[in-house]
Design an enzyme around this catalytic site. Structure first.
Site, PDB file in Angstrom:
ATOM      1  N   ARG A 121      37.619  41.661  30.164  1.00  0.00           N
ATOM      2  CA  ARG A 121      38.848  40.952  29.816  1.00  0.00           C
ATOM      3  C   ARG A 121      39.621  40.659  31.097  1.00  0.00           C
ATOM      4  NH1 ARG A 121      40.975  44.573  24.648  1.00  0.00           N
ATOM      5  NH2 ARG A 121      39.269  44.038  23.196  1.00  0.00           N
ATOM      6  N   ASP A 170      42.306  39.137  33.737  1.00  0.00           N
ATOM      7  CA  ASP A 170      43.748  38.914  33.654  1.00  0.00           C
ATOM      8  C   ASP A 170      44.108  37.458  33.921  1.00  0.00           C
ATOM      9  OD1 ASP A 170      44.270  41.586  33.116  1.00  0.00           O
ATOM     10  OD2 ASP A 170      44.599  42.103  35.214  1.00  0.00           O
ATOM     11  N   TYR A 187      32.207  41.969  40.657  1.00  0.00           N
ATOM     12  CA  TYR A 187      33.337  41.106  40.970  1.00  0.00           C
ATOM     13  C   TYR A 187      33.245  40.645  42.427  1.00  0.00           C
ATOM     14  CZ  TYR A 187      35.797  42.205  36.634  1.00  0.00           C
ATOM     15  OH  TYR A 187      36.152  42.322  35.310  1.00  0.00           O
ATOM     16  N   ARG A 223      41.854  44.637  42.278  1.00  0.00           N
ATOM     17  CA  ARG A 223      42.972  44.069  43.027  1.00  0.00           C
ATOM     18  C   ARG A 223      43.728  45.150  43.797  1.00  0.00           C
ATOM     19  NH1 ARG A 223      46.236  40.945  38.678  1.00  0.00           N
ATOM     20  NH2 ARG A 223      47.685  40.745  40.422  1.00  0.00           N
TER      21      ARG A 223
END
Length: 256
Positions: free
Chosen positions: A50, A52, A111, A202
């Site tokens: 999911r 952001d 990622y 992040r």
């Protein structure tokens, strides 16, 4: 009821994230609306991750159940037609077993994060990278990143609103490399784990950028991890340089 795996690419800027919301545009909502235009619904799809608001994907994976069989190529073509003009594309589609699940069958998520290092404003890459104005010390960033690989309590690098039951995760890879591009030097982060905490990537990148800029040392990152305290984390970087790049499954649904 046949089940189909969808490989999804999207530009995250126009969306309030992946997950469907009542009053905001989302990637899940766009795909479910497109499904409703080709076969009776309602439709609820599930995804590997999911993402952001503002986060992109080149290799998100979702699955959907349909009342009738479809040729996978025809299904992807129909969805892409009805997804226009949203910046969402189905790049591959395959029929999978009824018990296959985009989220729970995933073995690893990968990622990519991109930092563009230049003073001039980004033009073609605007919204696709996090831009900083100075060059970063990539070898020292990698030295710091090595402290984070493996199984740890990642409370420091976890959002305060994270809903995961445990802060303990196993980070399989955190590789930092310099990349020369036509737009200027970039720093790329390759981050891999079976699953992640909210804002974990992040938080890593924002902290490691401070190392690359000379404000932190690799030892500072090790101390922050050991503190198990969100207040010890460096700044959380913005979302626009983050991409869900690949999801690994046992028996890849789309082939090798």
């Amino acid at each position: 009821m046949p089940r189909y795996a969808l490989k999804v690419e999207y530009h995250g800027a126009p969306f309030a994230g992946w997950q469907r919301q009542k009053d905001q545009p989302t990637v899940q909502g766009a795909i479910e609306t497109a499904l409703g235009r080709i076969t009776p619904g309602p439709h609820t799809i599930a995804a590997a991750g999911r993402t952001d608001a503002g986060v992109h994907a080149t290799g998100q994976v979702a699955h959907c159940d349909l009342p009738d069989p479809w040729d996978p190529f025809r299904l992807s073509e129909a969805l892409n037609h009805h997804l226009k003009p949203a910046p969402v594309a189905i790049t591959a589609c395959a029929e999978v077993a009824e018990d296959w699940h985009a989220r729970f069958s995933a073995r690893e998520r990968q990622y990519l994060f991109r930092i563009l290092c230049r003073r001039a404003p980004a033009t073609h890459q605007s919204g696709l990278v996090w831009q900083v104005k100075t060059l970063l010390d990539v070898p020292t960033m990698q030295e710091a990143a090595n402290h984070l690989v493996g199984q740890h309590d990642f409370t420091t690098f976890r959002s305060t609103i994270c809903q995961a039951e445990s802060p303990v995760k196993t980070l399989n890879r955190l590789a930092v490399r310099a990349v020369e591009t036509p737009h200027g030097p970039e720093v790329h982060f390759d981050v891999r784990a079976r699953s992640f905490l909210h804002n974990q990537v992040r938080s890593f990148v924002g902290t490691l950028e401070r190392v690359g800029a000379g404000s932190w040392t690799p030892a500072d990152v090790a101390q922050a991890l050991a503190a198990r305290d969100r207040a010890a984390c460096g700044p959380v970087c913005p979302p626009q340089g983050l991409y869900l790049a690949h999801v690994t499954y046992e028996g890849p649904p789309f082939g090798t």
